[in-house]
Design a protein around this motif. Structure first.
Motif, PDB file in Angstrom:
ATOM      1  N   MET A 136     -72.492 -13.036  90.758  1.00 14.40           N
ATOM      2  CA  MET A 136     -72.641 -11.698  91.146  1.00 14.40           C
ATOM      3  C   MET A 136     -72.210 -12.110  91.763  1.00 14.40           C
ATOM      4  O   MET A 136     -71.049 -11.000  92.778  1.00 14.40           O
ATOM      5  CB  MET A 136     -73.914 -11.070  90.428  1.00 14.40           C
ATOM      6  N   ASP A 137     -72.398 -12.695  92.994  1.00 15.71           N
ATOM      7  CA  ASP A 137     -72.017 -13.132  94.677  1.00 15.71           C
ATOM      8  C   ASP A 137     -70.716 -13.423  94.224  1.00 15.71           C
ATOM      9  O   ASP A 137     -69.725 -12.840  95.071  1.00 15.71           O
ATOM     10  CB  ASP A 137     -72.613 -13.584  95.057  1.00 15.71           C
ATOM     11  N   GLU A 138     -70.095 -14.259  93.540  1.00 15.10           N
ATOM     12  CA  GLU A 138     -68.723 -14.635  93.356  1.00 15.10           C
ATOM     13  C   GLU A 138     -67.723 -14.224  92.784  1.00 15.10           C
ATOM     14  O   GLU A 138     -66.897 -13.854  92.916  1.00 15.10           O
ATOM     15  CB  GLU A 138     -68.624 -16.069  92.200  1.00 15.10           C
ATOM     16  N   TYR A 139     -68.492 -12.895  91.943  1.00 13.29           N
ATOM     17  CA  TYR A 139     -67.589 -11.747  91.643  1.00 13.29           C
ATOM     18  C   TYR A 139     -67.997 -10.750  92.267  1.00 13.29           C
ATOM     19  O   TYR A 139     -65.830 -10.859  92.368  1.00 13.29           O
ATOM     20  CB  TYR A 139     -68.661 -11.310  90.172  1.00 13.29           C
ATOM     21  N   PHE A 140     -68.129 -10.722  93.687  1.00 11.46           N
ATOM     22  CA  PHE A 140     -67.972  -9.854  94.863  1.00 11.46           C
ATOM     23  C   PHE A 140     -66.781  -9.804  95.194  1.00 11.46           C
ATOM     24  O   PHE A 140     -65.960  -9.810  96.112  1.00 11.46           O
ATOM     25  CB  PHE A 140     -68.916  -9.486  95.198  1.00 11.46           C
ATOM     26  N   HIS A 141     -67.033 -11.540  95.675  1.00 12.23           N
ATOM     27  CA  HIS A 141     -66.460 -12.396  96.635  1.00 12.23           C
ATOM     28  C   HIS A 141     -64.788 -12.198  95.740  1.00 12.23           C
ATOM     29  O   HIS A 141     -63.563 -12.132  96.412  1.00 12.23           O
ATOM     30  CB  HIS A 141     -66.474 -13.388  97.147  1.00 12.23           C
ATOM     31  N   ASN A 142     -64.510 -12.734  94.690  1.00 11.04           N
ATOM     32  CA  ASN A 142     -62.997 -12.816  94.075  1.00 11.04           C
ATOM     33  C   ASN A 142     -62.653 -11.532  93.649  1.00 11.04           C
ATOM     34  O   ASN A 142     -62.058 -11.932  93.792  1.00 11.04           O
ATOM     35  CB  ASN A 142     -63.348 -13.710  92.745  1.00 11.04           C
ATOM     36  N   PHE A 143     -63.440 -10.424  93.490  1.00 10.45           N
ATOM     37  CA  PHE A 143     -62.636  -9.469  92.433  1.00 10.45           C
ATOM     38  C   PHE A 143     -62.960  -8.621  93.036  1.00 10.45           C
ATOM     39  O   PHE A 143     -61.666  -7.674  93.561  1.00 10.45           O
ATOM     40  CB  PHE A 143     -63.229  -9.363  91.027  1.00 10.45           C
ATOM     41  N   MET A 144     -63.337  -7.963  94.109  1.00 13.34           N
ATOM     42  CA  MET A 144     -64.150  -6.762  94.381  1.00 13.34           C
ATOM     43  C   MET A 144     -63.776  -7.447  96.381  1.00 13.34           C
ATOM     44  O   MET A 144     -63.003  -6.163  97.039  1.00 13.34           O
ATOM     45  CB  MET A 144     -65.711  -6.655  94.360  1.00 13.34           C
TER      46      MET A 144
END
Length: 705
Positions: A136-144
């Motif tokens: 989820m941390d990666e998702y936040f930094h990459n997409f959000m």
């Protein structure tokens, strides 16, 4: 077209005779909520109903409540015909609205627990394991993170524009050097952050391989956990969601507008700055954040503290995205192609032989699409004329009309630019049709064109022939799978002449027509309806058969209510099937004891309008685009079309009888404005929509109600 002249009625007017329109609408939305609460409704369908409650409430607040607020601000104190001043009505709406929202979120929590038992979980960040947090941390930094825009509010940076019904985060901040527990007189810092609407609101969290469990986290939860990345040098004291609803009704000066399309585009841009009407805040919001919001939006009496995620409309998309849970949904409907047209290579040849009725969604909208597409490719067709109110995102009808125009046909399309919340889409369609060579008309000044009609003019051996389709619903292949609507194909000469005259009135300067078959609003539909109600009353007084059965979405016009009261007092049996708003009080001794009102809320949105008049034993049946509301009868171009074919009349009677016999999803309106479920009693349970899915049940004779 001219507005119908007023008539006098003889009902002694008293506010006790009527139910308030806005409060009646709230009771309708409560019935929708009951479907979300019904344990016999499949679980994912219950989620959809809960989503619809939110969407309905959003529109109600942004249009109807906004109108009441405008009246209050203007100092308007006169009572409406139901006995409410704007201020008194607003107070009652807020009281009922608070109860409805509290019940809505109680239902949300119950459904969340039920979904958990099925392996579908909404979780919080702190409940994630290490692997999930990393993902989820990666998702936040990459997409959000690249999409997010923190917006500070201070002396140099005024409060930014907050879009209506967007989800935002209110962030209260202190500088990092502030140590918790120490005396600090410095005022907190404040910022807001929009939760991006172009990203999925719900994010699926990875689970162990082969796990049947599905876990989701909301976007705002993920943003809150990473808020420090957006405000370096500051500590977030609180991060809580809020949502603003603005007045979204368009105010058009059509008579002075040089170009209606450009005027509507201008008003759509102004809609972004509509007056704030409702503020929703997350339960326990920080007092400083709330003070900032109240100071900016100046909303004091319409604040909802929400115990759960703001804006539950996302549940519709979530329910549709879940794969492998068919047992939690209704079985897909098997739409039939109308037997009268099935496998017909030549639809026009079939229609020359007989009229055809199509009942959506039980019968496929493909029949309508095929009719128009065949016309578009037929070299014998000289002209196609059509009204468009709400069209689907990728409508095959638009492609067919464009193709017909490009091939040299006379194609005229009346596009209603003022269809609320579909204005931008209709503007796009209008431009595309114009580019293809269609004659695009935006209707009449001051009136919405709500009639649903298509006219095809074809050159045949014996001369020109008109083929007509009249519907109760929009030319929208998407909603035709979700709404119950009626469509009539006919070549009747009188209907054809009226259809030509109707288009001439809308597109040109023709004087009001002496209609042979149609009733048309606003010129004469109300007068014709009242004439038929009075005829039934006279027949009842003379001992002749007298009965009225009417099915529509809403009844709020005072004159129509009064005429129904008079017919009831004369002894006419009146059965109304009203899905939504109803201002009439049924079953009141001396006033309406011969009137019953039921509402059916079920899998499909009941949308068809069918009117039955006994006429002394020679029944007349009409289908219509119009509800019995003031706006439909006086401020819109509407159509009421007779059905002459006796077999189709019988089919429509059967459809009405099915609704009247429903003892599963029908609710009966009580004189106090509340609804009670119809009880099956000794009868077998009958669910009208499910019975109608068995096609033959409404195409053969149904038992008497």
């Amino acid at each position: 077209m001219k507005e119908t002249a007023s008539r006098e009625t003889h009902v002694k007017e008293t506010a006790n005779h009527y139910l308030n329109r806005e409060l009646s609408w709230m009771e309708f939305n409560r019935r929708v909520l009951e479907e979300a609460q019904d344990p016999t409704t499949p679980l994912l369908e219950r989620m959809k109903f809960l989503s619809i409650v939110s969407s309905n409430l959003d529109e109600f607040m942004s249009v109807r409540v906004a109108g009441v607020v405008d009246q209050i601000k203007a100092g308007y104190t006169k009572k409406d015909f139901t006995g409410y001043t704007p201020a008194g009505l607003f107070k009652r709406i807020m009281k009922r609205g608070a109860k409805l929202v509290a019940e809505q979120y109680k239902t949300y929590r119950e459904l969340s627990r039920a979904l958990g038992k099925e392996g579908i979980h909404f979780i919080e960040y702190e409940d994630l394991n290490i692997t999930q947090r990393k993902a989820m941390d990666e998702y936040f930094h990459n997409f959000m993170f690249p999409v997010l825009t923190p917006m500070a509010v201070d002396q140099a940076r005024p409060f930014p524009l907050v879009h209506s019904q967007g989800v935002y985060l209110a962030v209260v901040l202190m500088k990092e050097e502030y140590e918790e527990g120490l005396e600090n007189e410095e005022e907190p810092y404040f910022a807001i952050l929009e939760v991006p609407s172009n990203l999925s609101r719900f994010i699926e969290v990875p689970v162990r391989t082969n796990s049947k469990k599905r876990e989701y986290i909301l976007m705002e939860e993920l943003i809150e956990q990473h808020i420090h990345t957006l405000f370096s040098g500051y500590n977030a004291v609180s991060v809580q969601a809020f949502r603003l609803t603005r007045n979204s009704d368009l105010i058009l000066n059509e008579e002075e507008a040089e170009d209606l399309l450009e005027e509507i585009e201008l008003q759509l841009r102004r809609r972004r700055w509509g007056t704030p009407v409702r503020l929703e805040v997350q339960k326990g919001i920080h007092p400083y954040a709330l003070a900032q919001l109240l100071d900016e939006f100046e909303v004091t009496d319409n604040i909802f503290e929400i115990d759960g995620p703001l804006d539950l409309s996302y549940l519709m998309k979530l329910a549709g995205s879940l794969k492998g849970y068919d047992q939690l949904r209704y079985a897909p409907i098997q739409q039939a192609y109308p037997a009268e047209l099935d496998e017909a290579a030549d639809i026009f040849g079939k229609l020359r032989q007989r009229d055809v009725l199509v009942y959506h969604p039980y019968e496929s909208f493909d029949a309508v699409t095929d009719f128009i597409c065949q016309a578009a490719y037929d070299p014998e067709v000289l002209a196609i004329k059509m009204t468009l109110y709400r069209v689907s995102g990728n409508s095959p009808l638009i492609q067919a009309l464009a193709r017909a125009a490009e091939s040299g046909m006379q194609v005229t399309v009346v596009v209603e630019l003022k269809a609320r919340f579909d204005e931008e889409r209709n503007i796009a369609w209008a431009r595309k049709l114009e580019q293809a060579g269609c004659h695009v008309v935006y209707g009449l000044v001051g009136l919405k064109t709500h009639a649903k009609i298509t006219l095809v003019v074809r050159q045949e051996q014996d001369g020109l022939r008109r083929y007509i389709h009249v519907g109760t619903g929009n030319y929208n292949d998407s909603t035709a799978k979700l709404y119950t609507d009626i469509g009539l194909f006919t070549t009747d000469k009188d209907i054809g002449e009226d259809a030509s005259a109707l288009f001439n009135e809308v597109t040109g300067y023709s004087a009001p027509h002496n209609w042979k078959a149609f009733g048309v609003a606003p010129s004469d539909m109300m007068d014709k309806l009242i004439g038929k109600l009075r005829r039934e009353a006279e027949n009842a007084a003379q001992g002749k058969p007298a009965r009225i059965v009417a099915k529509f979405n809403s009844l709020s016009n005072q004159r129509m209510v009064d005429e129904l009261y008079l017919a009831s007092q004369a002894g006419v049996k009146i059965e109304l099937i009203v899905r939504g708003v109803c201002c009439l009080k049924p079953g009141v001794p001396g006033l309406s004891e011969n009137i019953t009102v039921i509402s059916i809320v079920d899998r499909f949105l009941e949308h068809s309008r069918i009117f039955y008049f006994e006429n002394g034993g020679e029944p007349e049946i009409y289908i219509s685009s119009a509800d019995w509301m003031t706006r439909n009868l006086t401020r819109r171009v509407e159509l009421m079309c007779p059905v002459f074919d006796t077999s189709i009349q019988e089919t429509l009677i059967n459809i009405l009888q099915l609704s009247l016999r429903d003892n599963v999803k029908a609710r009966r309106l009580q004189p106090n404005g509340l609804y009670e479920r119809v009880q099956a009693g000794p009868d077998e349970p009958l669910r009208s929509q499910f019975e109608a899915m068995r096609i033959s049940s409404w195409k053969t004779t149904a038992p008497e109600a």
